[in-house]
Design a protein around this motif. Structure first.
Motif, PDB file in Angstrom:
ATOM      1  N   GLU A 241      10.024   1.442  -5.706  1.00  0.00           N
ATOM      2  CA  GLU A 241       9.464   2.486  -6.571  1.00  0.00           C
ATOM      3  C   GLU A 241       8.975   3.710  -5.805  1.00  0.00           C
ATOM      4  OE1 GLU A 241       6.485   0.570  -8.961  1.00  0.00           O
ATOM      5  OE2 GLU A 241       7.950  -0.836  -9.776  1.00  0.00           O
ATOM      6  N   THR A 242       8.526   3.496  -4.560  1.00  0.00           N
ATOM      7  CA  THR A 242       7.947   4.621  -3.819  1.00  0.00           C
ATOM      8  C   THR A 242       8.793   5.051  -2.620  1.00  0.00           C
ATOM      9  OG1 THR A 242       6.644   3.230  -2.304  1.00  0.00           O
ATOM     10  CG2 THR A 242       5.617   3.837  -4.424  1.00  0.00           C
ATOM     11  N   GLY A 243       9.577   4.121  -2.057  1.00  0.00           N
ATOM     12  CA  GLY A 243      10.317   4.427  -0.838  1.00  0.00           C
ATOM     13  C   GLY A 243       9.400   4.649   0.350  1.00  0.00           C
ATOM     14  N   ASP A 244       8.140   4.228   0.204  1.00  0.00           N
ATOM     15  CA  ASP A 244       7.118   4.483   1.226  1.00  0.00           C
ATOM     16  C   ASP A 244       6.835   3.213   2.020  1.00  0.00           C
ATOM     17  OD1 ASP A 244       4.829   5.072   2.693  1.00  0.00           O
ATOM     18  OD2 ASP A 244       3.879   6.199   1.061  1.00  0.00           O
ATOM     19  N   ALA A 245       7.427   3.127   3.211  1.00  0.00           N
ATOM     20  CA  ALA A 245       7.230   1.959   4.068  1.00  0.00           C
ATOM     21  C   ALA A 245       5.774   1.835   4.512  1.00  0.00           C
ATOM     22  CB  ALA A 245       8.150   2.029   5.285  1.00  0.00           C
ATOM     23  N   GLY A 246       5.078   2.957   4.623  1.00  0.00           N
ATOM     24  CA  GLY A 246       3.664   2.940   5.004  1.00  0.00           C
ATOM     25  C   GLY A 246       2.814   2.220   3.966  1.00  0.00           C
ATOM     26  N   LYS A 247       3.118   2.426   2.688  1.00  0.00           N
ATOM     27  CA  LYS A 247       2.387   1.715   1.629  1.00  0.00           C
ATOM     28  C   LYS A 247       2.664   0.224   1.687  1.00  0.00           C
ATOM     29  CE  LYS A 247       1.595   5.294  -1.754  1.00  0.00           C
ATOM     30  NZ  LYS A 247       1.617   5.680  -3.147  1.00  0.00           N
ATOM     31  N   VAL A 248       3.903  -0.128   1.979  1.00  0.00           N
ATOM     32  CA  VAL A 248       4.257  -1.544   2.102  1.00  0.00           C
ATOM     33  C   VAL A 248       3.508  -2.162   3.284  1.00  0.00           C
ATOM     34  CG1 VAL A 248       6.125  -3.187   2.546  1.00  0.00           C
ATOM     35  CG2 VAL A 248       6.498  -1.246   1.006  1.00  0.00           C
ATOM     36  N   ALA A 249       3.458  -1.448   4.394  1.00  0.00           N
ATOM     37  CA  ALA A 249       2.737  -1.944   5.571  1.00  0.00           C
ATOM     38  C   ALA A 249       1.254  -2.110   5.255  1.00  0.00           C
ATOM     39  CB  ALA A 249       2.925  -0.992   6.747  1.00  0.00           C
ATOM     40  N   SER A 250       0.674  -1.160   4.549  1.00  0.00           N
ATOM     41  CA  SER A 250      -0.735  -1.238   4.174  1.00  0.00           C
ATOM     42  C   SER A 250      -0.993  -2.425   3.255  1.00  0.00           C
ATOM     43  CB  SER A 250      -1.165   0.068   3.504  1.00  0.00           C
ATOM     44  OG  SER A 250      -2.523   0.017   3.144  1.00  0.00           O
ATOM     45  N   LEU A 251      -0.107  -2.628   2.276  1.00  0.00           N
ATOM     46  CA  LEU A 251      -0.239  -3.783   1.383  1.00  0.00           C
ATOM     47  C   LEU A 251      -0.137  -5.085   2.169  1.00  0.00           C
ATOM     48  CD1 LEU A 251      -0.443  -5.111  -1.399  1.00  0.00           C
ATOM     49  CD2 LEU A 251       2.036  -4.767  -1.651  1.00  0.00           C
ATOM     50  N   SER A 252       0.802  -5.153   3.092  1.00  0.00           N
ATOM     51  CA  SER A 252       0.978  -6.349   3.917  1.00  0.00           C
ATOM     52  C   SER A 252      -0.271  -6.637   4.741  1.00  0.00           C
ATOM     53  CB  SER A 252       2.186  -6.176   4.832  1.00  0.00           C
ATOM     54  OG  SER A 252       2.362  -7.305   5.646  1.00  0.00           O
ATOM     55  N   TYR A 253      -0.872  -5.595   5.290  1.00  0.00           N
ATOM     56  CA  TYR A 253      -2.105  -5.727   6.074  1.00  0.00           C
ATOM     57  C   TYR A 253      -3.238  -6.270   5.203  1.00  0.00           C
ATOM     58  CZ  TYR A 253      -5.719  -4.242   9.416  1.00  0.00           C
ATOM     59  OH  TYR A 253      -6.771  -4.195  10.302  1.00  0.00           O
ATOM     60  N   SER A 254      -3.345  -5.759   3.995  1.00  0.00           N
ATOM     61  CA  SER A 254      -4.381  -6.231   3.067  1.00  0.00           C
ATOM     62  C   SER A 254      -4.153  -7.688   2.685  1.00  0.00           C
ATOM     63  CB  SER A 254      -4.411  -5.378   1.801  1.00  0.00           C
ATOM     64  OG  SER A 254      -4.798  -4.062   2.098  1.00  0.00           O
ATOM     65  N   VAL A 255      -2.898  -8.037   2.422  1.00  0.00           N
ATOM     66  CA  VAL A 255      -2.579  -9.425   2.072  1.00  0.00           C
ATOM     67  C   VAL A 255      -2.991 -10.354   3.213  1.00  0.00           C
ATOM     68  CG1 VAL A 255      -0.684 -11.052   1.664  1.00  0.00           C
ATOM     69  CG2 VAL A 255      -0.739  -8.870   0.436  1.00  0.00           C
ATOM     70  N   PHE A 256      -2.711  -9.934   4.434  1.00  0.00           N
ATOM     71  CA  PHE A 256      -3.084 -10.750   5.591  1.00  0.00           C
ATOM     72  C   PHE A 256      -4.570 -11.105   5.561  1.00  0.00           C
ATOM     73  CE2 PHE A 256      -5.117 -10.766   9.767  1.00  0.00           C
ATOM     74  CZ  PHE A 256      -4.553 -11.919  10.304  1.00  0.00           C
ATOM     75  N   TRP A 257      -5.417 -10.106   5.393  1.00  0.00           N
ATOM     76  CA  TRP A 257      -6.854 -10.346   5.432  1.00  0.00           C
ATOM     77  C   TRP A 257      -7.343 -11.158   4.236  1.00  0.00           C
ATOM     78  CZ3 TRP A 257      -9.342 -10.295   9.685  1.00  0.00           C
ATOM     79  CH2 TRP A 257      -8.963  -9.437  10.702  1.00  0.00           C
ATOM     80  N   TYR A 258      -6.719 -10.982   3.088  1.00  0.00           N
ATOM     81  CA  TYR A 258      -7.208 -11.665   1.893  1.00  0.00           C
ATOM     82  C   TYR A 258      -6.558 -13.022   1.641  1.00  0.00           C
ATOM     83  CZ  TYR A 258     -10.237  -7.813   0.966  1.00  0.00           C
ATOM     84  OH  TYR A 258     -11.242  -6.886   1.075  1.00  0.00           O
ATOM     85  N   VAL A 259      -5.626 -13.426   2.479  1.00  0.00           N
ATOM     86  CA  VAL A 259      -5.114 -14.797   2.402  1.00  0.00           C
ATOM     87  C   VAL A 259      -6.221 -15.771   2.825  1.00  0.00           C
ATOM     88  CG1 VAL A 259      -3.592 -16.435   3.604  1.00  0.00           C
ATOM     89  CG2 VAL A 259      -2.650 -14.364   2.605  1.00  0.00           C
ATOM     90  N   LEU A 260      -6.998 -15.381   3.797  1.00  0.00           N
ATOM     91  CA  LEU A 260      -8.029 -16.277   4.328  1.00  0.00           C
ATOM     92  C   LEU A 260      -9.028 -16.735   3.253  1.00  0.00           C
ATOM     93  CD1 LEU A 260      -8.578 -14.478   7.741  1.00  0.00           C
ATOM     94  CD2 LEU A 260      -7.198 -16.504   7.288  1.00  0.00           C
ATOM     95  N   PRO A 261      -9.667 -15.837   2.494  1.00  0.00           N
ATOM     96  CA  PRO A 261     -10.604 -16.315   1.478  1.00  0.00           C
ATOM     97  C   PRO A 261      -9.913 -17.040   0.321  1.00  0.00           C
ATOM     98  CG  PRO A 261     -10.415 -13.934   1.348  1.00  0.00           C
ATOM     99  CD  PRO A 261      -9.695 -14.369   2.590  1.00  0.00           C
ATOM    100  N   SER A 262      -8.626 -16.789   0.104  1.00  0.00           N
ATOM    101  CA  SER A 262      -7.926 -17.483  -0.977  1.00  0.00           C
ATOM    102  C   SER A 262      -7.800 -18.976  -0.687  1.00  0.00           C
ATOM    103  CB  SER A 262      -6.546 -16.875  -1.217  1.00  0.00           C
ATOM    104  OG  SER A 262      -5.642 -17.235  -0.198  1.00  0.00           O
ATOM    105  N   LEU A 263      -7.893 -19.348   0.577  1.00  0.00           N
ATOM    106  CA  LEU A 263      -7.791 -20.765   0.946  1.00  0.00           C
ATOM    107  C   LEU A 263      -8.956 -21.584   0.391  1.00  0.00           C
ATOM    108  CD1 LEU A 263      -6.548 -20.380   4.629  1.00  0.00           C
ATOM    109  CD2 LEU A 263      -5.197 -20.839   2.570  1.00  0.00           C
ATOM    110  N   VAL A 264     -10.067 -20.938   0.083  1.00  0.00           N
ATOM    111  CA  VAL A 264     -11.218 -21.637  -0.494  1.00  0.00           C
ATOM    112  C   VAL A 264     -10.802 -22.376  -1.766  1.00  0.00           C
ATOM    113  CG1 VAL A 264     -13.475 -21.300  -1.599  1.00  0.00           C
ATOM    114  CG2 VAL A 264     -12.933 -20.121   0.542  1.00  0.00           C
ATOM    115  N   LEU A 265      -9.992 -21.742  -2.598  1.00  0.00           N
ATOM    116  CA  LEU A 265      -9.539 -22.370  -3.837  1.00  0.00           C
ATOM    117  C   LEU A 265      -8.824 -23.680  -3.557  1.00  0.00           C
ATOM    118  CD1 LEU A 265      -9.079 -21.902  -7.004  1.00  0.00           C
ATOM    119  CD2 LEU A 265      -6.773 -21.292  -6.301  1.00  0.00           C
ATOM    120  N   PHE A 266      -7.976 -23.688  -2.541  1.00  0.00           N
ATOM    121  CA  PHE A 266      -7.149 -24.846  -2.247  1.00  0.00           C
ATOM    122  C   PHE A 266      -7.917 -25.954  -1.530  1.00  0.00           C
ATOM    123  CE2 PHE A 266      -4.403 -21.091  -2.384  1.00  0.00           C
ATOM    124  CZ  PHE A 266      -3.676 -21.430  -3.510  1.00  0.00           C
ATOM    125  N   ILE A 267      -9.116 -25.656  -1.089  1.00  0.00           N
ATOM    126  CA  ILE A 267      -9.988 -26.678  -0.510  1.00  0.00           C
ATOM    127  C   ILE A 267     -10.930 -27.229  -1.577  1.00  0.00           C
ATOM    128  CG2 ILE A 267     -11.836 -27.101   1.158  1.00  0.00           C
ATOM    129  CD1 ILE A 267     -10.484 -24.869   2.892  1.00  0.00           C
TER     130      ILE A 267
END
Length: 116
Positions: A49-75
Protein backbone atom coordinates in the motif's frame (compact mmCIF):
# COMPACT_ATOMS: atom_id res chain seq x y z
CA UNK A 1 -12.48 -1.56 -1.21
CA UNK A 2 -11.87 -4.83 -3.06
CA UNK A 3 -8.25 -4.82 -1.90
CA UNK A 4 -9.36 -4.43 1.72
CA UNK A 5 -11.87 -7.26 1.33
CA UNK A 6 -9.12 -9.51 -0.07
CA UNK A 7 -6.86 -8.65 2.87
CA UNK A 8 -9.61 -9.45 5.37
CA UNK A 9 -10.50 -12.70 3.61
CA UNK A 10 -6.90 -13.95 3.40
CA UNK A 11 -6.24 -13.07 7.04
CA UNK A 12 -9.47 -14.76 8.17
CA UNK A 13 -8.65 -17.88 6.15
CA UNK A 14 -5.28 -18.04 7.88
CA UNK A 15 -6.83 -17.87 11.36
CA UNK A 16 -9.49 -20.47 10.50
CA UNK A 17 -6.88 -22.78 8.99
CA UNK A 18 -4.78 -22.62 12.14
CA UNK A 19 -7.78 -23.41 14.36
CA UNK A 20 -8.76 -26.33 12.10
CA UNK A 21 -5.23 -27.75 12.22
CA UNK A 22 -5.20 -27.32 16.02
CA UNK A 23 -8.36 -29.47 16.30
CA UNK A 24 -6.37 -32.34 14.85
CA UNK A 25 -2.97 -31.58 16.38
CA UNK A 26 -2.26 -28.93 18.97
CA UNK A 27 1.45 -29.30 18.21
CA UNK A 28 1.06 -28.44 14.51
CA UNK A 29 -1.56 -25.80 15.33
CA UNK A 30 0.89 -24.28 17.81
CA UNK A 31 3.69 -24.32 15.27
CA UNK A 32 1.51 -22.58 12.69
CA UNK A 33 0.19 -20.06 15.21
CA UNK A 34 3.71 -19.29 16.45
CA UNK A 35 4.96 -18.47 12.98
CA UNK A 36 4.97 -14.74 12.36
CA UNK A 37 2.38 -15.16 9.59
CA UNK A 38 0.30 -12.22 10.80
CA UNK A 39 3.38 -10.02 10.86
CA UNK A 40 4.43 -11.20 7.41
CA UNK A 41 0.97 -10.38 6.05
CA UNK A 42 1.09 -6.97 7.72
CA UNK A 43 4.52 -6.30 6.18
CA UNK A 44 3.24 -7.32 2.75
CA UNK A 45 0.04 -5.24 3.04
CA UNK A 46 1.93 -2.20 4.36
CA UNK A 47 4.59 -2.36 1.67
CA UNK A 48 2.03 -3.03 -1.04
CA UNK A 49 0.00 0.00 0.00
CA UNK A 50 2.83 2.43 0.72
CA UNK A 51 5.91 1.10 -1.09
CA UNK A 52 7.79 2.39 1.96
CA UNK A 53 10.42 -0.10 3.15
CA UNK A 54 11.23 2.24 6.06
CA UNK A 55 7.70 1.85 7.43
CA UNK A 56 8.00 -1.92 7.13
CA UNK A 57 11.34 -1.82 8.97
CA UNK A 58 9.81 0.35 11.70
CA UNK A 59 6.85 -2.02 12.07
CA UNK A 60 9.22 -4.99 12.25
CA UNK A 61 11.25 -3.24 14.97
CA UNK A 62 8.09 -2.58 16.99
CA UNK A 63 6.93 -6.18 16.59
CA UNK A 64 10.29 -7.35 17.90
CA UNK A 65 9.96 -5.40 21.14
CA UNK A 66 6.31 -6.26 21.70
CA UNK A 67 6.67 -10.00 21.15
CA UNK A 68 8.30 -10.22 24.57
CA UNK A 69 5.32 -9.02 26.67
CA UNK A 70 2.93 -11.07 24.52
CA UNK A 71 4.57 -14.20 25.93
CA UNK A 72 2.88 -13.48 29.27
CA UNK A 73 -0.42 -14.67 27.77
CA UNK A 74 1.09 -18.00 26.76
CA UNK A 75 2.51 -18.56 30.25
CA UNK A 76 -0.41 -17.37 32.39
CA UNK A 77 -3.30 -18.91 30.42
CA UNK A 78 -2.21 -22.56 30.59
CA UNK A 79 -1.19 -22.16 34.25
CA UNK A 80 -4.64 -20.89 35.19
CA UNK A 81 -6.43 -23.52 33.12
CA UNK A 82 -4.30 -26.28 34.66
CA UNK A 83 -5.40 -25.06 38.08
CA UNK A 84 -9.06 -25.43 37.09
CA UNK A 85 -9.88 -21.76 36.60
CA UNK A 86 -12.81 -21.24 34.21
CA UNK A 87 -11.71 -20.68 30.59
CA UNK A 88 -13.26 -17.22 30.21
CA UNK A 89 -11.93 -15.99 33.54
CA UNK A 90 -8.50 -17.42 32.70
CA UNK A 91 -8.56 -15.66 29.35
CA UNK A 92 -9.59 -12.39 30.99
CA UNK A 93 -6.87 -12.58 33.65
CA UNK A 94 -4.19 -13.62 31.15
CA UNK A 95 -5.22 -10.81 28.80
CA UNK A 96 -5.15 -8.24 31.61
CA UNK A 97 -1.71 -9.41 32.69
CA UNK A 98 -0.52 -9.24 29.08
CA UNK A 99 -1.84 -5.67 28.77
CA UNK A 100 0.05 -4.79 31.96
CA UNK A 101 3.18 -6.38 30.50
CA UNK A 102 2.78 -4.25 27.34
CA UNK A 103 2.47 -1.10 29.46
CA UNK A 104 5.51 -2.07 31.51
CA UNK A 105 7.51 -2.81 28.36
CA UNK A 106 6.57 0.56 26.84
CA UNK A 107 7.63 2.27 30.06
CA UNK A 108 10.96 0.44 30.20
CA UNK A 109 11.68 1.11 26.52
CA UNK A 110 10.91 4.82 26.99
CA UNK A 111 13.20 4.95 30.03
CA UNK A 112 16.05 3.61 27.89
CA UNK A 113 15.26 5.98 25.03
CA UNK A 114 13.90 3.34 22.67
CA UNK A 115 11.33 5.02 20.46
CA UNK A 116 8.96 3.01 18.35
Amino acid sequence: MVYTAIKVLLTAVLVVAISEVAKRSTVFGGILASLPLTSLLAFIWLYGETGDAGKVASLSYSVFWYVLPSLVLFIVLPLLLARGVNFWLSLLIASAMTAAAYALTASILARFGVTL
